[in-house]
Design an enzyme around this catalytic site. Structure first.
Site, PDB file in Angstrom:
ATOM      1  N   ASP A  72       0.846  -1.202   0.000  1.00 35.81           N
ATOM      2  CA  ASP A  72       0.000   0.000   0.000  1.00 35.81           C
ATOM      3  C   ASP A  72       0.875   1.243   0.000  1.00 35.81           C
ATOM      4  OD1 ASP A  72      -1.599  -2.220   1.389  1.00 35.81           O
ATOM      5  OD2 ASP A  72      -3.151  -0.715   0.989  1.00 35.81           O
ATOM      6  N   GLU A 126     -12.411   0.535  -2.114  1.00 41.34           N
ATOM      7  CA  GLU A 126     -11.296  -0.424  -2.070  1.00 41.34           C
ATOM      8  C   GLU A 126     -11.279  -1.217  -3.390  1.00 41.34           C
ATOM      9  OE1 GLU A 126     -11.873  -2.976   1.290  1.00 41.34           O
ATOM     10  OE2 GLU A 126      -9.822  -3.743   1.249  1.00 41.34           O
ATOM     11  N   ASP A 142      -5.313 -11.831  -1.425  1.00 42.10           N
ATOM     12  CA  ASP A 142      -5.523 -12.684  -0.255  1.00 42.10           C
ATOM     13  C   ASP A 142      -6.264 -13.994  -0.504  1.00 42.10           C
ATOM     14  OD1 ASP A 142      -4.600 -10.267   0.673  1.00 42.10           O
ATOM     15  OD2 ASP A 142      -6.034 -10.108   2.297  1.00 42.10           O
ATOM     16  N   TYR A 151     -13.843 -10.027  -2.068  1.00 42.05           N
ATOM     17  CA  TYR A 151     -12.415  -9.672  -2.076  1.00 42.05           C
ATOM     18  C   TYR A 151     -11.717 -10.001  -3.393  1.00 42.05           C
ATOM     19  CZ  TYR A 151      -9.399  -7.342   1.251  1.00 42.05           C
ATOM     20  OH  TYR A 151      -8.658  -6.387   1.902  1.00 42.05           O
TER      21      TYR A 151
HETATM   22  C1  DGY Z   1      -6.033  -8.352   5.748  1.00 40.29           C
HETATM   23  O1  DGY Z   1      -5.833  -8.255   6.952  1.00 40.29           O
HETATM   24  O2  DGY Z   1      -7.120  -8.602   5.240  1.00 40.29           O
HETATM   25  C2  DGY Z   1      -4.938  -8.033   4.814  1.00 40.29           C
HETATM   26  O3  DGY Z   1      -5.299  -8.061   3.478  1.00 40.29           O
HETATM   27  C3  DGY Z   1      -3.702  -8.810   5.060  1.00 40.29           C
HETATM   28  O4  DGY Z   1      -2.754  -7.860   5.206  1.00 40.29           O
END
Ligand code: DGY
Length: 451
Positions: free
Chosen positions: A50, A417, A188, A373
């Site tokens: 980030d 996001e 993720d 996500y």
């Molecule tokens: C989270 O906590 O969801 C992040 O993407 C991992 O850093």
């Protein structure tokens, strides 16, 4: 207050001016004095990739602040060279984010691997975009950068970071960096990790409390079962002292996106070395070797995209994800491969130019979910990276259309996001820093143009 902007209502010129002002507001609002939080609510500390994307935006607002963003991240680097994925802010209450500092215990469990005694950090990593970001920050104001000896001060840390990935993370022994946790590639819960993750026994239910669901809809986030597996993997790594030679990795994958970004950053590191009178040859040689390994190990001819390789069975994972398109940014790939990547991006699986930005996962895939996500939604950072890749390949019209799409989606969603690729609806949280930073970057143009 989150501001929503519609180009149809404002006209393109006014839209861009209002968008710029709104992006600046987000970046100023998320600045903590030393660094920028991705989000005041969901992510209240400093995150590694980030910060790189944020610095790329901040350079247009305040080159000095952009430099500090990267400097503060690297000041938490471990002695073994790793740049941790989170640097914790001690002023933030422990329960505001999980896994919290008392879970990672970097200053004690990570001590033998070279974790600093302060600040507390996580022990895993994120994609190495930092040298690229540092070079772009320098280019925004070379005089200010020279005055502060920005490149000269950052170069040793960036070089150590790349060397860590080369020396400690080549778990397959074939010249690519492996990821050992699904959070490391930044994508993720991509379906690309499902098979590998299924081997991981979940941490017992009730042994931890998720903080992310306090801020985001559960239907937008990874499932509880995936989360329990993330926790188990991180705890096992911690209990092995974050020692890459000692840890028994239940999850080990060579990811094309992670390696593509490392290659792009090696070239940037070579540019940095040249600018400060150091030898650019080692970084360039690593980039060339890694590019050959990427093509050799991860090119999936049948699917026309790069795919991940699971090191447990040494097989390619038959999943098309956005990470497989990121090698568009890699200089020197054979033209037949970049042409195939461009066809894949435009084809049924990603529909570049027809849907909003670039979906994180195959639109026709069995696991596709437009909200959850990294299992389908379009993200601003990967779109920004692909925009650079398109320019690098000479696909200028596609790049321009993508740029306009990114700016439209950023404004219409209040810097969400991520977005639903079909209808552009904002998902996750708003006022997200890298969305604002990268929109600002696109608004200000690329003085340096992609290679
Ligand atoms: C989270 O906590 O969801 C992040 O993407 C991992 O850093």
């Amino acid at each position: 207050m989150t501001v929503l902007l519609d180009p149809a209502q404002h006209g393109p010129g006014r839209h861009h001016r209002s968008l710029r002002a709104a992006a600046v507001r987000v970046l100023l609002g998320n600045w903590t004095g030393n660094a920028t939080v991705p989000s005041r609510s969901l992510y209240p500390h400093q995150w590694s990739w980030d910060s790189a994307f944020i610095a790329i935006g901040l350079r247009h607002l305040s080159p000095r602040r952009a430099q500090r963003e990267l400097e503060s991240l690297l000041s938490a680097q471990w002695a073994d060279g790793r740049v941790p994925h989170i640097v914790f802010n001690p002023a933030v209450p422990c329960g505001a984010y999980f896994p919290s500092p008392d879970f990672w215990r970097s200053s004690t469990a990570g001590r033998p691997a070279g974790a600093p005694s302060a600040p507390e950090t996580s022990g895993i990593v994120q994609p190495p975009v930092h040298a690229l970001a540092a070079w772009l920050v320098h280019r925004a104001d070379p005089a200010e950068s020279g005055r502060r000896r920005f490149l000269a001060r950052l170069h040793p840390g960036l070089d150590a970071w790349h060397r860590y990935l080369t020396a400690h993370r080549d778990l397959g022994g074939r010249g690519l960096a492996a990821i050992v946790h699904p959070w490391e590639p930044g994508l993720d819960n991509s379906p690309a990790w499902d098979t590998a993750l299924r081997r991981v026994p979940p941490a017992p239910a009730g042994s931890f409390r998720r903080a992310d669901l306090d801020h985001s809809a559960a239907s937008d986030r990874p499932t509880d079962l995936d989360y329990a597996r993330y926790v188990r993997l991180a705890a096992d790594y911690r209990d092995a002292g974050y020692d890459d030679a000692r840890a028994r990795f239940a999850f080990a994958v060579e990811d094309p996106g992670f390696n593509a970004l490392l290659i792009a950053s090696e070239y940037a590191l070579a540019d940095i070395a040249e600018a400060i009178g150091a030898d650019p040859a080692p970084a360039r040689a690593r980039a060339v070797r890694r590019t050959a390994a990427l093509t050799d190990r991860l090119w999936d001819e049948e699917r026309g995209i790069f795919t991940a390789r699971d090191l447990h069975d040494d097989r390619l994972v038959p999943v098309r994800g956005v990470g497989g398109l990121l090698p568009l940014m890699v200089p020197g790939l054979p033209r037949r491969i970049t042409d195939a990547l461009l066809r894949t991006a435009a084809g049924d699986h990603f529909r570049l130019g027809e849907v909003h930005m670039v979906p994180s996962y195959d639109l026709t895939g069995p696991e596709f979910d437009p909200s959850r996500y990294w299992r389908g939604p379009s993200w601003f950072n990967t779109a920004w990276l692909i925009h650079r890749g398109l320019l690098a390949c000479g696909a200028v019209d596609e790049a321009d259309r993508l740029r306009e799409g990114i700016l439209r989606d950023a404004g219409a969603t209040g810097f969400a996001e991520y977005v639903d690729p079909h209808n552009g609806a904002g998902r996750g949280i708003r006022d997200f820093s890298w969305t604002a930073g990268l929109a600002l970057d696109l608004l200000c143009g690329h003085p340096e143009r992609a290679r």
